[in-house]
Design a protein around this motif. Structure first.
Motif, mmCIF file in Angstrom:
data_model
loop_
_atom_site.group_PDB
_atom_site.id
_atom_site.type_symbol
_atom_site.label_atom_id
_atom_site.label_comp_id
_atom_site.label_asym_id
_atom_site.label_seq_id
_atom_site.Cartn_x
_atom_site.Cartn_y
_atom_site.Cartn_z
ATOM 1 N N LEU A 8 17.409 2.641 119.171
ATOM 2 C CA LEU A 8 17.615 4.028 118.774
ATOM 3 C C LEU A 8 18.839 4.669 119.426
ATOM 4 N N ALA A 9 19.387 4.022 120.439
ATOM 5 C CA ALA A 9 20.533 4.581 121.163
ATOM 6 C C ALA A 9 21.804 4.611 120.324
ATOM 7 N N ASP A 10 21.872 3.794 119.299
ATOM 8 C CA ASP A 10 23.079 3.694 118.485
ATOM 9 C C ASP A 10 22.960 4.555 117.228
ATOM 10 N N SER A 11 23.969 5.381 116.982
ATOM 11 C CA SER A 11 23.918 6.295 115.831
ATOM 12 C C SER A 11 23.912 5.550 114.492
ATOM 13 N N ILE A 16 20.791 3.921 109.635
ATOM 14 C CA ILE A 16 20.122 2.894 108.818
ATOM 15 C C ILE A 16 18.636 3.229 108.692
ATOM 16 N N LEU A 17 18.003 3.626 109.791
ATOM 17 C CA LEU A 17 16.587 4.007 109.737
ATOM 18 C C LEU A 17 16.392 5.226 108.832
ATOM 19 N N ASP A 18 17.303 6.198 108.895
ATOM 20 C CA ASP A 18 17.222 7.366 108.013
ATOM 21 C C ASP A 18 17.280 6.944 106.553
ATOM 22 N N ASN A 40 30.410 7.522 104.626
ATOM 23 C CA ASN A 40 31.798 7.066 104.775
ATOM 24 C C ASN A 40 31.941 5.966 105.829
ATOM 25 N N SER A 41 30.971 5.097 105.896
ATOM 26 C CA SER A 41 30.985 4.010 106.873
ATOM 27 C C SER A 41 32.063 2.984 106.521
#
Length: 88
Positions: A8-11, A16-18, A40-41
């Motif tokens: 969870l520390a990585d945005s 991806i979870l969202d 816009n990844s």
């Protein structure tokens, strides 16, 4: 539980979870497409696949094979465990 916090520390992993929370049961191609179109990844498929592997290791994502395609599903059980550990 440490793997969950690391994941969870990585945005990007939270994004991806969202996306899986909004539309569960996506292939890598679908996840990549949604990240590019909605966020816009500029990440490669390989990078997103590595993020998914971290999420799977933390049991936040579970996957299943459907033919040659791997379908990813959100698993919220580890999050419930955290909430139950420190009830309000």
């Amino acid at each position: 539980m440490g793997d969950v916090f690391k994941a969870l520390a990585d945005s990007t992993r939270r994004t991806i979870l969202d996306e899986l929370a909004e539309k569960d049961g996506q292939s890598l191609f679908e996840i990549c497409t949604r990240l590019v179109m909605r966020h816009n990844s500029t990440l490669t498929r390989q990078a997103i696949s590595q993020h998914l592997a971290v999420l799977e290791d933390a049991d936040l994502v579970r996957s299943e094979r459907q033919g040659r395609t791997k379908i990813h599903h959100l698993n919220t059980e580890p999050l419930r465990s955290i909430a139950e550990r420190w009830p309000s």
